[in-house]
Design a protein around this motif. Structure first.
Motif, short mmCIF file in Angstrom:
data_model
loop_
_atom_site.label_atom_id
_atom_site.label_comp_id
_atom_site.label_asym_id
_atom_site.label_seq_id
_atom_site.Cartn_x
_atom_site.Cartn_y
_atom_site.Cartn_z
N ALA A 38 58.91 6.36 49.14
CA ALA A 38 60.35 6.60 49.14
C ALA A 38 60.76 7.63 48.08
N LEU A 39 60.33 8.87 48.30
CA LEU A 39 60.75 9.98 47.45
C LEU A 39 60.75 11.25 48.30
N GLU A 40 61.64 12.18 47.96
CA GLU A 40 61.75 13.42 48.73
C GLU A 40 62.57 14.43 47.94
N GLY A 41 62.97 15.51 48.62
CA GLY A 41 63.87 16.50 48.03
C GLY A 41 63.40 17.07 46.71
N PRO A 42 62.12 17.50 46.59
CA PRO A 42 61.68 18.03 45.30
C PRO A 42 62.40 19.32 44.94
N GLU A 43 62.71 19.47 43.67
CA GLU A 43 63.23 20.72 43.12
C GLU A 43 62.43 21.01 41.86
N ILE A 44 61.84 22.20 41.80
CA ILE A 44 60.97 22.56 40.68
C ILE A 44 61.61 23.67 39.86
N MET A 45 61.51 23.57 38.54
CA MET A 45 61.98 24.64 37.67
C MET A 45 61.13 24.65 36.40
N TYR A 46 61.15 25.80 35.73
CA TYR A 46 60.42 25.96 34.47
C TYR A 46 61.42 26.32 33.39
N ASN A 47 61.36 25.62 32.26
CA ASN A 47 62.24 25.91 31.14
C ASN A 47 61.43 26.60 30.05
N PRO A 48 61.65 27.89 29.82
CA PRO A 48 60.85 28.60 28.81
C PRO A 48 61.11 28.08 27.40
N ASP A 49 62.26 27.45 27.17
CA ASP A 49 62.55 26.93 25.83
C ASP A 49 61.66 25.74 25.48
N THR A 50 61.35 24.91 26.48
CA THR A 50 60.49 23.75 26.22
C THR A 50 59.06 23.98 26.69
N GLN A 51 58.87 25.01 27.53
CA GLN A 51 57.57 25.35 28.12
C GLN A 51 57.03 24.22 29.00
N TYR A 52 57.96 23.54 29.67
CA TYR A 52 57.60 22.51 30.64
C TYR A 52 58.08 22.92 32.03
N TYR A 53 57.30 22.50 33.05
CA TYR A 53 57.78 22.46 34.42
C TYR A 53 58.47 21.12 34.63
N TYR A 54 59.63 21.14 35.29
CA TYR A 54 60.37 19.92 35.57
C TYR A 54 60.44 19.73 37.08
N LEU A 55 60.04 18.55 37.54
CA LEU A 55 60.06 18.21 38.96
C LEU A 55 61.14 17.16 39.18
N PHE A 56 62.22 17.57 39.84
CA PHE A 56 63.32 16.67 40.18
C PHE A 56 63.07 16.08 41.56
N LEU A 57 63.36 14.80 41.73
CA LEU A 57 63.08 14.10 42.98
C LEU A 57 64.28 13.25 43.39
N ALA A 58 64.44 13.08 44.71
CA ALA A 58 65.41 12.13 45.25
C ALA A 58 64.64 10.87 45.64
N TYR A 59 65.08 9.72 45.14
CA TYR A 59 64.45 8.44 45.44
C TYR A 59 65.29 7.67 46.46
N ASP A 60 64.59 6.95 47.35
CA ASP A 60 65.19 5.96 48.26
C ASP A 60 65.95 6.61 49.41
N GLU A 61 66.62 5.75 50.21
CA GLU A 61 67.32 6.26 51.40
C GLU A 61 68.56 7.04 50.96
N LEU A 62 69.04 7.95 51.85
CA LEU A 62 69.99 8.96 51.39
C LEU A 62 71.46 8.55 51.44
#
Length: 540
Positions: free
Chosen positions: A305-329
């Motif tokens: 039960a996860l979907e809708g990934p959105e990926i971004m990179y923050n050069p200030d923290t030097q991390y990739y961040y993976l945002f996800l939608a959980y559960d039914e919509l």
């Protein structure tokens, strides 16, 4: 002689008295001044004009028809993707609207805005499904064992595009889902047909002239499960990765990846050829990508039960961040985020667990919630994350829905409003979503005195389909918290961080959207140690 002297003396005294009288009159009579004082100039009082924030209604059903689309602003938004070009932000989305008002008017609708507040609905970016979708579908069916006959008139869903600028071009990765069952007519006895992710390109978003580049990837079976379903509760998905919900990223090193997936076997990362924007080959199941996120037992669970990934990179923290939608919509939807130093993971939670291996993802950033004097919002996820290229400020955008059964609104849960909110960053490098929608409220100097008063606060626990409701608290000059929550507070003005009962929260000037008369206020947003969001806004 004495008489004469007396007369002279009397005359002298009389003249002196007259002179004194004249002088006295000169000082007391402003009408005849000898040396007038300069006039006193009194400046008029400074009146600060009321901030002209947004006033449009959250219940937009009266203007929901296609004929009223010029009034929609952020009404009828679903699964947005936002990209800046020139002076405009452009927002693209899934085919969805209250009452299906969009049907028959094209696909992948878009709108634009100069300020992220006032949005102009522009229409569709695709008139009909490209011919390659049907051709690819039936070619796949012909190669199955045993071979299946072609579907003459497939039915489609148009979902969740992702638009990104890559070099001098703009790419749109879009999802077209074939909704027909693989065999027969009943989706309780057969899985639905595959989904496709395609690619279109343009030199200029303003032109809306897109050149289609064909298929990028599709849902592909891995031979583990059958396409036969044993009833509506059979969730052993036939396809490995579900080819919808694309998100694109180019790494600092120049590598390009498509992040995609919905339920099924989790979220995949697929490496792309930078020139074509497509994978170099799709010959074996391994060519369809590597799992970077899952939920539960990722090796056996085919319905995560996860979907809708959105990926971004923050050069200030030097991390990739993976945002996800959980559960039914429709109601339960909530937003999660994990991070990694590597594009391929492992992606870790706030407590260091790996969602690549199936751990529950925290922080949670949004959840069904309710401030007072409002119905609240549910179905609040499937986000776009984007940056103002000039200020470097990050933003979050997604739909949120009104709850089910709101009195006076037919099918209230189908009212889907676009929410654009600022993103703040915690001291340890996690994003938090601002408690109120973005309204362009000017930034002010916020001091300790500004916090003294009445507040509403929401500490969002994860509860499936359950609104997290605000409580009333009071912040007092002695740094105490009272009301429905008790404790202490403090403020670091140089960092604009308010600490309430040990939770550090980022403070922002805000627009009180829930007030009977909307107004400027201040709000805060933070995370507990376990990654639960804490939101607050001042009401008095």
């Amino acid at each position: 002689m004495k008489k004469s002297n007396s007369i002279i003396k009397i005359a002298y005294i009389g003249l002196l008295s007259l002179a004194l009288a004249v002088v006295s009159c000169s000082k007391d009579d402003p009408a005849t001044p000898d040396n007038p004082d300069p006039p006193v100039v009194v400046d008029p009082p400074v009146v600060t004009p009321a901030f002209p924030g947004p006033t449009y209604a959250d219940n937009y059903t009266s203007i929901s028809s296609w004929g009223s689309r010029s009034q929609w602003n952020l009404a009828n938004v679903h699964d947005p993707s936002v990209e800046k070009s020139g002076e405009y932000y452009y927002m693209y989305q899934t085919d969805a609207s209250y009452g299906n008002a969009h049907e028959g008017n094209g696909h992948f609708f878009y709108r634009r805005s100069k300020d992220l507040i006032n949005w102009e609905f522009m229409g569709s970016s695709m008139t009909q499904a490209p011919a390659w979708v049907k051709d690819s579908l039936n070619n796949k069916r012909a190669r199955m064992s045993p071979a299946l006959p072609p579907i003459t008139n497939p039915t489609y869903g148009y979902w969740a595009p992702c638009v990104r600028k890559v070099g001098n071009k703009f790419r749109m990765y879009y999802s077209i889902v074939v909704t027909n069952p693989i065999v027969g007519t009943d989706t309780n006895t057969s899985w639905s047909e595959r989904a496709f992710i395609g690619l279109a390109e343009t030199d200029d978003l303003a032109s809306n002239n897109w050149t289609d580049k064909g298929m990028v990837v599709c849902s592909e079976p891995d031979g583990v499960k059958s396409y036969v379903r044993n009833g509506e509760n059979d969730w052993d998905a036939y396809f490995k990765f579900n080819a919808i919900d694309p998100s694109f990223i180019q790494t600092p090193e120049g590598d390009q990846y498509l992040i995609y997936g919905s339920w099924h076997s989790g979220i995949a990362a697929l490496k792309l050829n930078p020139t074509t924007g497509k994978p170099d080959k799709l010959k074996t199941i391994d060519d369809y990508g590597v799992r970077i996120a899952g939920r539960g037992n990722v090796n056996s669970n085919r319905w995560q039960a996860l979907e809708g990934p959105e990926i971004m990179y923050n050069p200030d923290t030097q991390y990739y961040y993976l945002f996800l939608a959980y559960d039914e919509l429709s109601v339960a939807y909530n937003t999660r985020v994990a991070r990694s130093k590597s594009i391929l993971g492992p992606y870790q939670t706030i407590t260091g667990s790996s969602i690549t291996n199936g751990a529950e993802c925290f922080p949670m950033l949004t959840h069904p919630y309710q401030f007072k004097n409002h119905t609240g919002w549910v179905g609040f996820a499937h986000c776009a994350v984007f940056q103002n290229p000039d200020t470097k400020k990050w933003y979050y955008a997604s739909q949120a829905r009104l709850p089910e059964g709101v009195p006076g609104i037919a099918v209230s849960n189908a009212v889907m409003m676009g929410h654009v909110r600022g993103i703040e960053w915690t001291e340890d490098g996690w994003p938090v979503v601002e408690a109120e929608r973005y309204a362009g409220v000017p930034t002010t100097t916020i001091t300790e005195a500004n916090f003294i008063g009445t507040w509403e606060q929401i500490t969002m626990n994860y509860q499936y389909k359950t609104l997290q409701k605000a409580v009333t608290i009071y912040l007092t000059a002695d740094k105490k918290v009272s009301g429905d929550v008790t404790g202490t507070w403090s403020y670091e003005s140089t960092k604009k961080i308010l600490t309430v009962n040990g939770v550090k929260c980022n403070v922002t000037d805000a627009w009180d959207w829930e007030s009977a008369t909307r107004k400027v206020t201040i709000s805060y947003s933070g995370l507990t140690a376990t990654g639960l969001p804490v939101w607050g806004k001042k009401v008095n």
